[in-house]
Design a protein around this motif. Structure first.
Motif, PDB file in Angstrom:
ATOM      1  N   UNK B 129     -14.710  -7.663   2.673  1.00 13.44           N
ATOM      2  CA  UNK B 129     -13.773  -7.475   1.057  1.00 13.44           C
ATOM      3  C   UNK B 129     -12.663  -7.653   1.306  1.00 13.44           C
ATOM      4  N   UNK B 130     -11.508  -8.390   0.956  1.00 12.31           N
ATOM      5  CA  UNK B 130     -10.557  -8.842   0.638  1.00 12.31           C
ATOM      6  C   UNK B 130      -9.547  -7.477   0.719  1.00 12.31           C
ATOM      7  N   UNK B 131      -9.502  -7.053   1.972  1.00  8.62           N
ATOM      8  CA  UNK B 131      -9.404  -5.798   2.015  1.00  8.62           C
ATOM      9  C   UNK B 131      -7.710  -5.474   2.069  1.00  8.62           C
ATOM     10  N   UNK B 132      -6.982  -6.578   2.473  1.00 10.34           N
ATOM     11  CA  UNK B 132      -5.033  -6.499   2.915  1.00 10.34           C
ATOM     12  C   UNK B 132      -5.105  -6.666   1.758  1.00 10.34           C
ATOM     13  N   UNK B 133      -5.469  -7.313   0.338  1.00  6.36           N
ATOM     14  CA  UNK B 133      -5.044  -7.684  -0.604  1.00  6.36           C
ATOM     15  C   UNK B 133      -5.277  -6.413  -1.597  1.00  6.36           C
ATOM     16  N   UNK B 134      -6.001  -5.569  -1.427  1.00  2.00           N
ATOM     17  CA  UNK B 134      -6.257  -4.296  -1.473  1.00  2.00           C
ATOM     18  C   UNK B 134      -7.898  -4.356  -2.329  1.00  2.00           C
ATOM     19  N   UNK B 135      -8.688  -4.961  -1.681  1.00  2.00           N
ATOM     20  CA  UNK B 135      -9.912  -4.415  -1.730  1.00  2.00           C
ATOM     21  C   UNK B 135     -11.185  -5.330  -2.928  1.00  2.00           C
ATOM     22  N   UNK B 136     -11.064  -6.812  -2.462  1.00  2.85           N
ATOM     23  CA  UNK B 136     -11.210  -7.469  -3.685  1.00  2.85           C
ATOM     24  C   UNK B 136     -12.261  -8.635  -3.204  1.00  2.85           C
ATOM     25  N   UNK B 137     -13.560  -8.420  -3.912  1.00  2.00           N
ATOM     26  CA  UNK B 137     -14.724  -9.115  -3.068  1.00  2.00           C
ATOM     27  C   UNK B 137     -14.463  -9.993  -2.434  1.00  2.00           C
ATOM     28  N   UNK B 138     -15.545 -10.375  -1.602  1.00  2.00           N
ATOM     29  CA  UNK B 138     -15.695 -11.558  -0.655  1.00  2.00           C
ATOM     30  C   UNK B 138     -17.148 -11.860  -0.886  1.00  2.00           C
ATOM     31  N   UNK B 139     -18.027 -13.089  -0.265  1.00  4.87           N
ATOM     32  CA  UNK B 139     -19.000 -13.576  -0.267  1.00  4.87           C
ATOM     33  C   UNK B 139     -19.755 -12.889   0.839  1.00  4.87           C
ATOM     34  N   UNK B 140     -18.881 -11.307   1.394  1.00  4.03           N
ATOM     35  CA  UNK B 140     -19.903 -10.862   2.525  1.00  4.03           C
ATOM     36  C   UNK B 140     -19.760  -9.569   2.269  1.00  4.03           C
ATOM     37  N   UNK B 141     -19.152  -9.465   0.897  1.00  7.06           N
ATOM     38  CA  UNK B 141     -19.525  -7.681   0.350  1.00  7.06           C
ATOM     39  C   UNK B 141     -20.806  -7.743  -0.252  1.00  7.06           C
ATOM     40  N   UNK B 142     -21.472  -6.905   0.180  1.00  4.66           N
ATOM     41  CA  UNK B 142     -22.949  -6.018   0.333  1.00  4.66           C
ATOM     42  C   UNK B 142     -22.754  -6.205  -1.215  1.00  4.66           C
ATOM     43  N   UNK B 143     -24.146  -6.356  -1.201  1.00  4.21           N
ATOM     44  CA  UNK B 143     -24.990  -6.389  -2.895  1.00  4.21           C
ATOM     45  C   UNK B 143     -24.833  -4.763  -3.105  1.00  4.21           C
ATOM     46  N   UNK B 144     -24.805  -4.214  -4.219  1.00  2.58           N
ATOM     47  CA  UNK B 144     -24.273  -2.989  -4.874  1.00  2.58           C
ATOM     48  C   UNK B 144     -22.685  -2.409  -5.271  1.00  2.58           C
ATOM     49  N   UNK B 145     -22.401  -3.098  -4.102  1.00  5.40           N
ATOM     50  CA  UNK B 145     -20.588  -2.417  -3.697  1.00  5.40           C
ATOM     51  C   UNK B 145     -19.845  -2.441  -4.954  1.00  5.40           C
ATOM     52  N   UNK B 146     -19.347  -1.696  -5.381  1.00  5.61           N
ATOM     53  CA  UNK B 146     -17.824  -1.467  -5.759  1.00  5.61           C
ATOM     54  C   UNK B 146     -16.720  -2.247  -5.600  1.00  5.61           C
ATOM     55  N   UNK B 147     -15.606  -3.114  -6.108  1.00  6.95           N
ATOM     56  CA  UNK B 147     -14.582  -3.597  -5.874  1.00  6.95           C
ATOM     57  C   UNK B 147     -13.595  -3.601  -6.697  1.00  6.95           C
ATOM     58  N   UNK B 148     -12.446  -3.579  -6.343  1.00  6.00           N
ATOM     59  CA  UNK B 148     -11.929  -4.335  -7.208  1.00  6.00           C
ATOM     60  C   UNK B 148     -11.559  -4.992  -8.436  1.00  6.00           C
TER      61      UNK B 148
END
Lengths: 391, 299
Positions: B129-148
């Motif tokens: 996910x986009x962790x530096x900006x605060x956990x936004x989803x990316x196209x590598x965020x897996x199915x089922x994951x929570x992000x902001x």
């Protein structure tokens, strides 16, 4: 010295070759393409010993060159309009990273509607990125300015990127006789690029690290502003020295053509200045005291030069081949700013011309001078006029 | 005393700014241990734009050239061109970017660099996910994951797509070498980077780097979770050399994917049905990988 009859784009490519550029990276866009085609030929024929990075976008072209410049290489790219707009983020980056990348921008209108013809909005929109900006009048000037630009941009007191703009087709695709300087003279004038950084594996540094509000970001930006001020002096010095070696120079930041005693003084940039010189001569023959100032450099802006050169004018006309929507022509706004408080109030008029490549003919310019004459006698009609607009 | 299995030289210093338990510094540390001093690294916007410290400090003992978010591939192409132009032969040129900077905004420049055959090593440190900006989803965020930006909410808005397979995208470019590595397996990590450095042309290495902050897990569990990701076949460790697949960490007793998911708060909303769905997907991908290895065995 060899004289060739070549286009502005070809002249630019000869400039790159003579400057012994080490890394070229570009993406094709009309009307820039022939610059990089010619360079690819030079590389393919072994006439130019440069790495040619055939990138997948203009944004990547400039990104590659910034890193190549930080790696110690002399770099070049060429683009136009939408390509330049796509580079915008990296335009800021090039200046912030203090990389003396040199670019040819072929001034072309932005879409939509699609339009590939001359307009300066593309480069004017890059005004605040920290790039030195030149506007060429002839193919010879394009070539010569290329060589001058490397000297200016790579100067330790400057270390900023720079561009030379050519009007689409009027310069890019029009052939004119051009003196190709001797390589040994260029080598004498332009030593190899000595980057302040290079890659030092014994004393490694990080370039571009995070910088906080309370510490150095503001100071680093101040240094860019300071270097841009240093560039004013360098542009004049380099142009003068160029003249001594090559027998041609371009009056530094502003060219004054019969402007000293002119009542009606027109200010413009690019190829329309050539046409305007003819018109000034004609007007002078008719007894009208017309004159011309050609802006050769837009950044750093020649504030003091303009103040000095307009002292005797009764009416100042500014012809802009671009428009800042919601205000006026960008040159006009800046010239008004330059004059404020420096001279007694003058009659100032803005002419928006040649948008989307509409021809700026001798008749267009004559109508402008006639309007200026009328303003001299009867006062200002309106502050901004779009010339040759179909209604 | 036993001989160390990884080099003792350090090119990444302590005192960095990463979160507790972050996998990304481990990835950089192992990468540089493998490559050594004659290495230049280019880093775009990502956690690693912050981790080395604030100007004028740095925690790397190699030159670091920062670049913009979407242009790591172009930046390292330019660095290589300059190094070639200066006649320098013995330098590793490395791009080091996060999953967003690689699979989303940076995929064009990466694709360009690989297609052109640039002599570079590109490492993606994947924290999903986009962790530096605060956990936004990316196209590598897996199915089922929570992000902001994929919050659970009343409508179960959590990530509904499977992550892109970057290694396969690179293989489709006919890249000479692509591999996955994990911060849980330093020897394998270092061996692959060294192998990559010896192969001319573009090399792509995808590094699994857990993010305790974004994955909602205890920071001391980073290595345990990374091991479980591989042992459950969620993140298989393999390489593709000129098209030939080789699974470099054989999984004998596959652990249930649910064990991996249940260790992380980002999956805590998933029910049995979704877990089963994920298990089936992981099984199918693993089977496919085994078949690719089998199919390319004689290459």
């Amino acid at each position: 010295m060899v004289k060739k009859v070549i286009t502005g784009n070809s002249a630019a490519a000869y400039g790159v070759k003579l400057a012994r550029v080490q890394v070229v990276s570009a993406y094709p866009i009309t009307p820039q393409t022939t610059v990089v085609e010619k360079l690819a030929d030079f590389v393919a024929n072994g006439e130019l010993n440069a790495r040619f990075v055939n990138v997948e976008s203009e944004h990547s072209a400039l990104a590659a060159l910034i890193s190549a410049s930080l790696g110690g290489a002399r770099t070049f790219t060429a683009t136009s309009a939408h390509g330049l707009a796509l580079m915008h983020e990296m335009m800021h980056w090039a200046a912030g990273a203090r990389t003396p990348v040199v670019m040819v921008n072929v001034n072309r209108a932005m879409g939509p509607p699609w339009n590939i013809w001359a307009e300066m909005t593309d480069s004017i929109a890059q005004r605040d990125t920290g790039w030195i900006q030149f506007y060429g009048e002839s193919n010879q000037e394009v070539l010569d300015t290329m060589i001058q630009l490397y000297r200016i941009c790579e100067d330790k007191e400057v270390m900023l990127p720079g561009m030379i703009c050519e009007d689409a087709f009027y310069l890019s695709h029009t052939v004119l006789p051009v003196d190709i300087p001797e390589q040994e003279d260029v080598d004498r004038f332009l030593p190899p690029f000595e980057s302040a950084y290079k890659l030092d594996f014994d004393n490694p540094v990080s370039i571009g690290s995070l910088s906080m509000p309370h510490q150095w970001y503001m100071e680093l930006r101040y240094k860019i502003a300071e270097s841009m001020e240093n560039a004013r002096k360098k542009i004049v010095e380099v142009d003068r020295e160029f003249g001594k070696i090559f027998g041609r120079s371009y009056s530094g930041l502003v060219e004054n053509y019969r402007g000293d005693d002119a009542d009606l003084l027109l200010i413009c940039a690019g190829t329309m200045a050539s046409t305007a010189k003819d018109v000034v001569d004609e007007m002078r023959n008719e007894g009208v005291k017309a004159g011309l100032l050609r802006l050769r450099v837009f950044r750093p802006f020649p504030n003091a030069e303009i103040v000095n050169l307009v002292q005797n004018a009764k009416v100042i006309g500014v012809a802009d081949r671009s428009i800042s929507f919601g205000n006026q022509g960008p040159f006009f706004t800046e010239i008004k700013g330059a004059l404020y408080g420096k001279i007694p109030t003058k009659l100032l008029k803005n002419y928006i011309v040649g948008i989307g490549g509409r021809d700026v003919t001798t008749n267009t310019l004559k109508s402008i001078f006639r309007n200026m004459a009328s303003i001299k006698d009867h006062g200002l009609d309106e502050e901004v006029t779009w010339v040759d607009l179909k209604r | 005393m036993a001989k160390p299995t990884i080099p003792t030289e350090e090119y990444m210093l302590s005192g960095h700014m990463a979160c507790l338990g972050c996998g990304a510094p481990l990835a950089m540390r192992y990468l540089l241990k493998a490559l050594g001093k004659r290495t230049v690294v280019s880093i775009p916007a990502c956690c690693w734009a912050v981790i080395p410290g604030v100007f004028p400090y740095t925690n790397l003992k190699v030159p670091l050239v920062y670049t913009a978010f979407e242009v790591t591939g172009a930046s390292i192409s330019g660095l290589r061109a300059a190094i070639d132009a200066r006649g320098i032969k013995d330098v590793n040129v490395v791009g080091f970017a996060g999953d967003g900077g690689t699979a989303d905004i940076g995929i064009q420049a990466l694709s360009g660099a690989v297609e052109r055959g640039e002599n570079i090593i590109y490492m993606c440190y994947d924290n999903e996910a986009y962790m530096n900006t605060g956990i936004q989803r990316s196209s590598l965020t897996p199915f089922g994951a929570w992000t902001t930006t994929t919050p659970v909410g009343k409508t179960k808005f959590w990530q509904k797509t499977q992550k892109k397979n970057m290694v396969e995208i690179m293989v489709a470019h006919r890249i000479p070498y692509a591999a996955t590595v994990s911060v849980a397996y330093p020897e394998d990590f270092i061996n692959k980077v060294r192998k990559a450095a010896g192969i001319p042309g573009p090399k792509y290495i995808h590094a699994f780097a857990p993010c305790p902050t974004g994955w909602r897990m205890p920071p001391e569990k980073t290595i345990e979770i990374a091991r479980l990701a591989t042992d459950s076949c969620v993140f298989p460790i393999y390489e593709v050399e000129y098209g030939k697949y080789k699974i470099t960490r054989k999984v004998v007793n596959k652990k249930p994917v649910a064990d991996y998911l249940k260790m992380q708060g980002r999956f805590s909303h998933l029910g049995e049905e979704e877990m089963k769905q994920i298990q089936e997907y992981v099984d199918r991908e693993w089977e496919l990988l085994l078949k690719k290895e089998e199919f390319t065995k004689e290459w």
